[in-house]
Design a protein around this motif. Structure first.
Motif, mmCIF file in Angstrom:
data_model
loop_
_atom_site.group_PDB
_atom_site.id
_atom_site.type_symbol
_atom_site.label_atom_id
_atom_site.label_comp_id
_atom_site.label_asym_id
_atom_site.label_seq_id
_atom_site.Cartn_x
_atom_site.Cartn_y
_atom_site.Cartn_z
ATOM 1 N N SER A 350 0.872 -1.195 -0.039
ATOM 2 C CA SER A 350 -0.115 -0.032 0.008
ATOM 3 C C SER A 350 0.798 1.233 0.088
ATOM 4 O O SER A 350 0.627 2.241 -0.768
ATOM 5 N N VAL A 351 1.868 0.944 0.662
ATOM 6 C CA VAL A 351 3.030 2.457 1.057
ATOM 7 C C VAL A 351 3.432 2.583 -0.288
ATOM 8 O O VAL A 351 3.593 3.797 -0.902
ATOM 9 N N THR A 352 4.290 1.670 -0.899
ATOM 10 C CA THR A 352 5.032 1.967 -2.255
ATOM 11 C C THR A 352 4.085 2.078 -3.470
ATOM 12 O O THR A 352 4.391 2.883 -4.284
ATOM 13 N N GLU A 353 2.800 1.612 -3.459
ATOM 14 C CA GLU A 353 1.883 1.865 -4.519
ATOM 15 C C GLU A 353 1.492 3.379 -4.444
ATOM 16 O O GLU A 353 1.689 4.013 -5.537
ATOM 17 N N ALA A 354 1.167 3.877 -3.133
ATOM 18 C CA ALA A 354 0.892 5.450 -3.173
ATOM 19 C C ALA A 354 1.943 6.155 -3.685
ATOM 20 O O ALA A 354 1.536 7.143 -4.396
ATOM 21 N N LEU A 355 3.068 5.782 -3.246
ATOM 22 C CA LEU A 355 4.267 6.834 -3.729
ATOM 23 C C LEU A 355 4.365 6.811 -5.124
ATOM 24 O O LEU A 355 4.697 7.874 -5.698
ATOM 25 N N ILE A 356 4.303 5.500 -5.898
ATOM 26 C CA ILE A 356 4.652 5.497 -7.226
ATOM 27 C C ILE A 356 3.451 6.186 -8.010
ATOM 28 O O ILE A 356 3.706 6.779 -9.064
ATOM 29 N N ARG A 357 2.095 5.943 -7.579
ATOM 30 C CA ARG A 357 1.234 6.672 -8.187
ATOM 31 C C ARG A 357 1.129 8.135 -8.189
ATOM 32 O O ARG A 357 1.249 8.875 -9.245
ATOM 33 N N THR A 358 1.805 8.879 -7.191
ATOM 34 C CA THR A 358 2.071 10.210 -6.872
ATOM 35 C C THR A 358 3.112 10.880 -7.939
ATOM 36 O O THR A 358 3.234 11.595 -8.747
ATOM 37 N N CYS A 359 4.401 10.093 -7.449
ATOM 38 C CA CYS A 359 5.471 10.422 -8.226
ATOM 39 C C CYS A 359 5.759 10.089 -9.408
ATOM 40 O O CYS A 359 6.299 11.097 -10.388
ATOM 41 N N LEU A 360 5.303 8.982 -9.847
ATOM 42 C CA LEU A 360 5.703 8.608 -11.224
ATOM 43 C C LEU A 360 4.511 8.463 -12.257
ATOM 44 O O LEU A 360 4.835 8.572 -13.439
ATOM 45 N N LEU A 361 3.619 8.273 -11.807
ATOM 46 C CA LEU A 361 2.085 8.390 -12.714
ATOM 47 C C LEU A 361 1.354 9.473 -12.688
ATOM 48 O O LEU A 361 0.284 9.712 -13.021
#
Ligand code: ADP
Ligand code: MN
Ligand code: MN
Length: 373
Positions: A350-361
């Motif tokens: 959950s933590v890493t998915e959220a980070l990727i969604r904002t930073c990279l997507l």
């Protein structure tokens, strides 16, 4: 301190039996996350031969009605092997098998957050995201009192325990060292371990790993910790604030970088990502513990080296910030940043998915909610 009856069993007698030769068959202990999103379950089966890859491991099923996982009348759930480790408890060629859980309609179970995380990770694999998490935890007796604390009181004020040694500072090192050793045998990418600020509080680090693997390794490292603790009659809790008051909370700091961040001019990307993250603080708080921030509100008070759950802040080497840029990264102007908000009982997927969604997507949007500490 009360302790478990099974921890008192004479393990030397067990070794007499375990010294028997193994024979042809192989044991595989299947491990999965239960319906609370925090607990782990296991179930062992016999295989005819040693599996050489994840594809050779059979799917399995279990009764989800006792693990808070079933819905409706059909309580069958499926276990889908996802990652394979050496079994340190039974040694080669036996295996630990970390699994995703599917419902009887073959959709991911509610607490199977790996499924979507993997999809998101695959979308950004060309940016080579690395993730390393610092798992903090606390040893408790089976009576719910911190391990080694006086039975009806408190040890001296916290502080000297951090990276401390000696009988008055380090509580439970035997378990910590057993866990570290066993993780290395299993093939877990464990980076290190240290004693934390509150006596009986410790940390181990996982990674950095690229993509989905960090979450797999962190969950299995948690499993191994609990399994080793079982033999010692002690419980490792990931509660973010096991003792209220002037005692440190317990987190799971998340260190993140991409290829661009690690290269020349990386700091520019770090600053851009932090800017994006600052606009979605509540979205993160919801993703960073299994109760949508309610658990973490007890920990992120703005005191005891934490930020306040309702405020976003970032800075170089600032221990009270939501996001910290390590001093070496500030100097070299490239590297990674540390998100200090995830709770010790967070789900790394959950933590890493959220980070990727904002930073990279480049997803945007936030929620508004005031948490009470
Ligand atoms: P601290 O001293 O700040 O507590 P630790 O050594 O406990 O730091 O943890 C540092 C974490 O950062 C480890 O989990 C490690 O895997 C991770 N890490 C190091 N370099 C990177 C990187 N480039 N990208 C992502 N994570 C990293
Ligand atoms: Mn650390
Ligand atoms: Mn720490």
């Amino acid at each position: 301190m009360s302790t478990s009856a099974s921890s008192q069993l004479n393990k030397g007698i067990k070794q007499v039996y375990m010294a028997l030769p193994q024979g042809e068959k192989v044991q595989a202990m299947y491990i999965w996350i239960d319906g609370t999103g925090e607990g782990l379950c296991c179930n062992t089966r016999t295989l005819d031969s040693e599996p050489k890859s994840i594809e050779e491991l059979p799917e399995w099923n279990f009764d989800g009605s006792s693990t808070f996982q079933s819905e409706g009348s059909n309580s069958d759930m499926y276990l889908l092997p996802a990652a394979i480790f050496w079994d340190p408890f039974h040694k080669n060629p036996n295996k630990l098998v970390f699994c995703e859980v599917l419902k009887d309609n073959r959709k991911p179970a509610e607490t199977n957050l790996r499924h979507t995380c993997k999809r998101i990770m695959d979308m950004v694999s060309n940016q080579h995201p690395w993730i390393g998490m610092e798992q903090e935890y606390t040893f408790m007796g089976t009576d719910g009192h911190p391990f080694g604390w006086p039975s009806n009181g408190f040890p001296g004020p916290q502080g000297p325990s951090y990276c401390g040694m000696g009988a008055d500072k380090a509580y439970g090192r035997a378990i910590v060292e057993a866990h570290y050793w066993v993780c290395l045998y299993a093939g877990i990418k464990i980076g290190g371990t240290n004693a934390e600020v509150m006596p009986a509080q410790w940390e181990f680090q996982i990674g950095p790993w690229e993509g989905i693997d960090m979450g797999d390794h962190l969950w299995v490292a948690r499993f191994i910790l609990n399994r080793v603790c079982e033999d010692f009659g002690v419980i490792a809790t990931f509660d973010p604030k096991p003792i209220p008051g002037n005692w440190n909370g317990v987190g799971c700091h998340n260190n993140f970088s991409t290829k661009a961040m690690r290269e020349e001019n990386g700091l520019k990307h770090i600053e851009e990502f932090i800017e994006r993250l600052s606009k979605r603080h509540q979205y993160y708080i919801r993703a960073y513990d299994p109760k949508g921030g309610l658990d973490n509100a007890r920990c992120l008070t703005g005191f005891h080296e934490t930020s306040n759950i309702n405020d976003f802040s970032a800075g170089v080497a600032n221990r009270g910030a939501s996001i910290r840029i390590p001093p070496t990264v500030g100097q070299e102007e490239k590297g990674y940043f540390k998100d200090c908000r995830p709770s010790a009982n967070c789900d790394p997927y959950s933590v890493t998915e959220a980070l990727i969604r904002t930073c990279l997507l480049h997803e945007t949007g936030d929620e508004t909610f005031q948490y009470k500490n």
